[in-house]
Design an enzyme around this catalytic site. Structure first.
Site, PDB file in Angstrom:
ATOM      1  N   HIS A  62       0.703  -1.058  -0.074  1.00 57.70           N
ATOM      2  CA  HIS A  62      -0.012   0.012   0.302  1.00 57.70           C
ATOM      3  C   HIS A  62       0.608   1.109   0.275  1.00 57.70           C
ATOM      4  O   HIS A  62       0.570   2.100  -0.365  1.00 57.70           O
ATOM      5  CB  HIS A  62      -0.841   0.104   0.963  1.00 57.70           C
ATOM      6  N   ASP A 137     -18.008   0.436 -12.093  1.00 53.84           N
ATOM      7  CA  ASP A 137     -17.588  -0.491 -13.018  1.00 53.84           C
ATOM      8  C   ASP A 137     -15.608   0.875 -13.031  1.00 53.84           C
ATOM      9  O   ASP A 137     -16.517   2.119 -13.674  1.00 53.84           O
ATOM     10  CB  ASP A 137     -18.224  -0.373 -13.700  1.00 53.84           C
ATOM     11  N   ASP A 155      -5.187  -0.475  -8.429  1.00 51.16           N
ATOM     12  CA  ASP A 155      -4.561  -1.411  -7.517  1.00 51.16           C
ATOM     13  C   ASP A 155      -5.710  -2.432  -7.510  1.00 51.16           C
ATOM     14  O   ASP A 155      -6.949  -3.358  -7.056  1.00 51.16           O
ATOM     15  CB  ASP A 155      -5.566  -0.619  -6.228  1.00 51.16           C
ATOM     16  N   THR A 157      -6.798  -6.798  -9.564  1.00 49.61           N
ATOM     17  CA  THR A 157      -6.288  -8.412  -9.088  1.00 49.61           C
ATOM     18  C   THR A 157      -5.489  -8.568  -9.963  1.00 49.61           C
ATOM     19  O   THR A 157      -5.433  -7.622 -11.410  1.00 49.61           O
ATOM     20  CB  THR A 157      -7.817  -9.083  -9.402  1.00 49.61           C
TER      21      THR A 157
HETATM   22  N1  AG3 Z   1      -4.149  -6.406  -5.063  1.00 52.94           N
HETATM   23  C1  AG3 Z   1      -3.106  -7.307  -6.117  1.00 52.94           C
HETATM   24  C2  AG3 Z   1      -2.790  -7.993  -5.504  1.00 52.94           C
HETATM   25  C3  AG3 Z   1      -1.991  -9.160  -6.472  1.00 52.94           C
HETATM   26  C4  AG3 Z   1      -1.680 -10.445  -5.984  1.00 52.94           C
HETATM   27  N2  AG3 Z   1      -1.417 -11.654  -7.028  1.00 52.94           N
HETATM   28  C5  AG3 Z   1      -1.438 -12.856  -6.557  1.00 52.94           C
HETATM   29  N3  AG3 Z   1      -1.633 -13.075  -4.853  1.00 52.94           N
HETATM   30  N4  AG3 Z   1      -1.314 -14.206  -6.906  1.00 52.94           N
HETATM   31  C6  AG3 Z   1      -3.775  -6.217  -3.966  1.00 52.94           C
HETATM   32  C7  AG3 Z   1      -4.688  -5.003  -3.323  1.00 52.94           C
HETATM   33  C8  AG3 Z   1      -4.421  -4.777  -2.546  1.00 52.94           C
HETATM   34  N5  AG3 Z   1      -5.072  -3.125  -1.949  1.00 52.94           N
END
Ligand code: AG3
Length: 276
Positions: A62, A137, A155, A157
């Protein structure tokens, strides 16, 4: 009975943590969500079986997704976060003295709810005066708001499920247009060790659209390979140059780390050169 949670980081590598309590397991309209208490990392949020954040190491991701751009843009007043429904990135954004407003657009309301229920140290940011939370969205939101933001943070996935489009060139073009004339974009761009293709997509796409494109790294113990990348696209300011001289208390970020994060291992540079 012993209970373990495993993320399969590759088809032949698992990252496992011993679980002391299962706090939530549900299928949301967008993805599979779980929250478990692990002995090693405290509470852990997973989406589609992939670790998103843990109590113990969340600060690294973060701080690093937020503060590099916030401290190199001289006036990051209006910031948009796409995804990041746990609120951790928003926390870093709204505590920055130069930020006037942080808007977070998350598609999955259940992620926000899980964070409110189990990660108050992240979700408290939703109630800050500078914060605005929208369940919508992000792709459409970016398209509908032109020339509006100083900084956009993606941020997301991994590029599977709801996040696929967030790694596309069309989306980066829409972000370019949603930014003001001197705006910046930061996107999480996965592990250089395991996700070469993602870096090629993110860095390659951003470099075609933004005059300045740079990749930087941070060590995140609970993410695949422990080595994680972020890609910046900037219309004007060099993200390596620190412009903010104030003091913020941090646990990973520092002015030295800011500079060091852009020093890349040879194998990572090579991935980027393959884009030329
Ligand atoms: N977002 C990115 C997470 C990616 C993790 N990938 C994995 N574990 N294969 C994180 C959100 C946090 N605010």
């Amino acid at each position: 009975m012993e209970l373990w949670v495993t993320e399969y980081q590759t088809p032949s590598l698992g990252f496992s943590c011993k679980v002391s309590e299962t706090l939530r397991v549900e299928d949301t309209p967008f993805q599979h969500l779980s929250v478990v208490r692990t002995e090693q990392f405290g509470k852990m949020l997973l989406l589609d079986g992939m670790v998103q954040t843990t109590e113990l190491d969340e600060y690294i991701y973060h701080e690093m997704i937020s503060l590099i751009a916030l401290n190199s843009h001289p006036h990051p007043g209006n910031v948009l976060i796409i995804g990041g429904g746990d609120g951790g990135t928003l926390r870093e954004v709204v505590r920055h003295p130069l930020v006037e407003k942080g808007t977070l657009v998350e598609i999955d309301e259940r992620v926000v709810q899980a964070s409110r229920d189990f990660f108050p140290m992240l979700a408290a940011s939703f109630d800050e005066a500078k914060s605005e939370l929208l369940i919508a969205d992000g792709i459409e939101y970016v398209r509908d708001n032109k020339n509006s933001f100083d900084l956009v943070i993606v941020d997301s996935t991994e590029p599977v499920g709801p996040a696929v489009e967030l790694f596309s060139k069309g989306f980066y073009q829409d972000v370019f247009e949603a930014l003001k004339d001197d705006g910046m974009l930061v996107a999480q761009s996965e592990s250089p060790f395991f996700n070469e293709e993602v870096i090629k997509m993110a860095y390659g796409g951003i470099k075609e659209i933004f005059p300045i494109a740079k990749l930087y790294l941070a060590s995140i113990p609970t993410y695949p390979s422990g080595l994680w990348s972020f890609t910046v696209g900037s219309k004007n300011y060099d993200p390596e140059k620190i412009s903010f001289k104030g003091n913020m208390e941090c646990r990973y970020y520092s002015p030295e780390i800011h500079q060091a994060a852009f020093k890349l291992p040879a194998f990572t540079k090579k991935i980027m050169e393959m884009n030329k």
